[in-house]
Enzyme design. Structure first.
Site, mmCIF file in Angstrom:
data_model
loop_
_atom_site.group_PDB
_atom_site.id
_atom_site.type_symbol
_atom_site.label_atom_id
_atom_site.label_comp_id
_atom_site.label_asym_id
_atom_site.label_seq_id
_atom_site.Cartn_x
_atom_site.Cartn_y
_atom_site.Cartn_z
ATOM 1 N N GLY A 11 0.748 -0.997 -0.365
ATOM 2 C CA GLY A 11 0.320 -0.253 -0.079
ATOM 3 C C GLY A 11 0.859 1.071 -0.051
ATOM 4 N N TYR A 143 -15.837 3.595 8.103
ATOM 5 C CA TYR A 143 -14.386 3.746 8.193
ATOM 6 C C TYR A 143 -13.410 4.355 9.613
ATOM 7 C CZ TYR A 143 -8.663 5.402 7.413
ATOM 8 O OH TYR A 143 -7.551 5.913 7.673
HETATM 9 P P1 NAD Z 1 -3.470 1.719 1.423
HETATM 10 O O1 NAD Z 1 -4.815 1.665 1.120
HETATM 11 O O2 NAD Z 1 -2.886 2.163 0.203
HETATM 12 O O3 NAD Z 1 -2.839 0.075 1.328
HETATM 13 C C1 NAD Z 1 -3.338 -1.043 2.665
HETATM 14 C C2 NAD Z 1 -3.137 -2.260 1.380
HETATM 15 O O4 NAD Z 1 -3.257 -3.369 2.563
HETATM 16 C C3 NAD Z 1 -3.266 -2.336 0.424
HETATM 17 O O5 NAD Z 1 -2.502 -3.052 -0.565
HETATM 18 C C4 NAD Z 1 -3.848 -4.244 0.528
HETATM 19 O O6 NAD Z 1 -3.085 -4.765 -1.123
HETATM 20 C C5 NAD Z 1 -3.306 -4.087 1.472
HETATM 21 N N1 NAD Z 1 -4.965 -5.344 2.445
HETATM 22 C C6 NAD Z 1 -5.795 -5.167 2.291
HETATM 23 N N2 NAD Z 1 -6.525 -5.869 3.227
HETATM 24 C C7 NAD Z 1 -5.692 -6.927 3.703
HETATM 25 C C8 NAD Z 1 -5.569 -7.616 3.759
HETATM 26 N N3 NAD Z 1 -6.921 -8.863 3.775
HETATM 27 N N4 NAD Z 1 -4.834 -8.889 3.742
HETATM 28 C C9 NAD Z 1 -3.602 -8.256 3.927
HETATM 29 N N5 NAD Z 1 -3.425 -6.696 2.792
HETATM 30 C C10 NAD Z 1 -4.380 -6.362 2.835
HETATM 31 O O7 NAD Z 1 -3.485 2.067 2.402
HETATM 32 P P2 NAD Z 1 -2.273 2.768 3.402
HETATM 33 O O8 NAD Z 1 -3.356 4.428 2.552
HETATM 34 O O9 NAD Z 1 -1.183 2.451 2.955
HETATM 35 O O10 NAD Z 1 -2.720 2.792 4.726
HETATM 36 C C11 NAD Z 1 -2.293 1.925 5.487
HETATM 37 C C12 NAD Z 1 -2.558 2.561 7.146
HETATM 38 O O11 NAD Z 1 -2.682 3.359 7.768
HETATM 39 C C13 NAD Z 1 -3.689 2.186 6.921
HETATM 40 O O12 NAD Z 1 -4.654 1.489 7.822
HETATM 41 C C14 NAD Z 1 -4.889 3.533 6.830
HETATM 42 O O13 NAD Z 1 -6.237 3.008 7.709
HETATM 43 C C15 NAD Z 1 -3.606 4.326 7.544
HETATM 44 N N6 NAD Z 1 -3.755 5.490 7.420
HETATM 45 C C16 NAD Z 1 -3.809 5.657 5.992
HETATM 46 C C17 NAD Z 1 -3.882 7.690 6.011
HETATM 47 C C18 NAD Z 1 -3.001 7.950 4.656
HETATM 48 O O14 NAD Z 1 -3.583 9.200 4.197
HETATM 49 N N7 NAD Z 1 -2.365 7.153 3.612
HETATM 50 C C19 NAD Z 1 -4.152 8.598 6.922
HETATM 51 C C20 NAD Z 1 -4.493 7.755 7.882
HETATM 52 C C21 NAD Z 1 -4.165 6.204 8.352
HETATM 53 N N1 SER Z 2 -6.434 9.833 4.571
HETATM 54 C C1 SER Z 2 -7.262 8.453 5.326
HETATM 55 C C2 SER Z 2 -8.230 8.725 4.427
HETATM 56 O O1 SER Z 2 -9.070 9.469 3.881
HETATM 57 C C3 SER Z 2 -7.466 9.189 6.560
HETATM 58 O O2 SER Z 2 -7.174 8.040 7.145
HETATM 59 O O3 SER Z 2 -9.479 7.309 4.369
#
Ligand code: NAD
Ligand code: SER
Length: 319
Positions: A11, A143
């Site tokens: 991700g 979420y």
């Molecule tokens: P993303 O969607 O880019 O990556 C998530 C990854 O998890 C994907 O590669 C997906 O294939 C994998 N995944 C989904 N289901 C799965 C499963 N059952 N088993 C194994 N892998 C699985 O998300 P991200 O932006 O990298 O976010 C990562 C974490 O950070 C998440 O918990 C998200 O809620 C949190 N987060 C992200 C942001 C942001 O702006 N990117 C902000 C706040 C919180």
């Molecule tokens: N970047 C994330 C979202 O928009 C915040 O958790 O879902």
């Protein structure tokens, strides 16, 4: 020596965090996993395995076989995508965290867990400016509900079973290496791709919608800093507020125009507009600064320059 498992390594965050952890702990000690194949930089530079975090039997087998000592659990369905399939999103976001917390409780080798929360734990009734650590949390999205419940489960496993789980409420994260995964803050990533590719962008949020954001390099550094801090410094066992930047689509577009004077932005708000309006505009992260020394190196200008350069380099490499 640490042996680290990253779940969700394909991700937006996982792909960069895996590489940073490999630099720190040695490539052979950081085991990347995901439901789908990770980018070549991750697969080519250390161990990678396709693994479903919902498959608790394979999960425990993997952890024991590789003598894992730390887990970074990043797999989740993000805010925009979760609204399309709320029950499935709840199931994945909640059950996967419970699988990991229970594993950490049972397997003695596992010393620390990282799981990210989000600014999505806040809602329309939260004070939106400089949002405090402790305040009203009434999220309106599935979420946000799953992140809030997850925070309480982390706190519970820490106080009831002594599981050393640490968490940050990430703001919107901005990066160019891997595309964003279906969130409400994704406009602040897409805008750079469209600016470089087409010189224009149609934004799915209104021009004056301020949100907290952070450049990925700062977020990765903060995550590692939190995980390396001595346990006695960690006073928040739900999730730390983390802010970084705060800007609107119009302010970001103005910064991009300084580099790309012909860039044009238009606005067509969709279902993500009310989600963004329910979230804070800026965050008070003074407790993270005090407890484990959170620092932010990228302001809006520096982040914009880094993003444009990164996206241009990526396109020129792929041509
Ligand atoms: P993303 O969607 O880019 O990556 C998530 C990854 O998890 C994907 O590669 C997906 O294939 C994998 N995944 C989904 N289901 C799965 C499963 N059952 N088993 C194994 N892998 C699985 O998300 P991200 O932006 O990298 O976010 C990562 C974490 O950070 C998440 O918990 C998200 O809620 C949190 N987060 C992200 C942001 C942001 O702006 N990117 C902000 C706040 C919180
Ligand atoms: N970047 C994330 C979202 O928009 C915040 O958790 O879902």
């Amino acid at each position: 020596m640490e042996r680290i498992m990253v779940i969700g390594a394909a991700g937006q965050i996982g792909s960069e965090l895996t590489l940073a952890l490999r630099k720190l702990h040695g490539a052979e000690n950081v085991f990347a996993t995901d439901l789908k194949e990770a980018p070549p930089e991750v697969v080519g530079n250390g161990p990678f395995q396709v693994l479903d975090v919902m498959d608790d039997k394979r999960l425990i087998h993997f952890v024991i076989r590789h003598k894992i000592t730390q887990i970074y659990h990043l797999a989740a369905v993000l805010s925009g995508n979760a609204e399309k399939l709320p029950i499935q999103a709840w199931e994945i976001n909640m059950q996967s965290l419970l699988n990991i917390l229970d594993l950490a409780r049972e397997v003695e080798d596992i010393k620390k867990v990282f799981w990210p929360s989000s600014i999505a734990v806040f809602g329309g009734t939260t004070p939106h400016k400089n949002t405090p650590q402790l305040t009203v949390t009434e999220p309106s999205t599935v979420y946000g509900i799953s992140k809030l419940a997850g925070e309480r489960w982390c706190r519970y496993f820490y106080s009831r079973y002594g599981v050393d789980v640490r968490s940050i409420r990430y703001p919107g994260l901005i990066s160019y290496k891997t595309e964003a995964g279906g969130g409400t803050t994704d406009y602040a990533v897409e805008i750079f791709y469209e600016a470089v590719r087409n010189g224009k962008y149609e934004c799915f949020l209104k021009e004056d919608t301020a949100l907290p954001m952070m450049f990925m390099e700062d977020a990765i550094n903060a995550t590692i800093q939190l995980m390396e801090a001595p346990a006695e410094k960690i006073t928040i066992r739900s999730a730390y507020n983390m802010g970084g930047l705060s800007f609107t689509p119009a302010q970001l577009a103005e910064k991009i125009k300084k580099h790309e004077p012909d860039f044009k932005i238009t606005y067509k708000p969709d279902f993500r507009q009310p989600i963004a309006e329910s979230w804070p505009q800026s965050i008070d992260d003074s407790i993270a600064k005090k407890d484990w020394g959170l620092t932010v190196n990228y302001d809006l200008s520096k982040m914009t320059a880094a993003m444009l350069q990164g996206v241009r380099d990526k396109f020129s490499m792929n041509m």
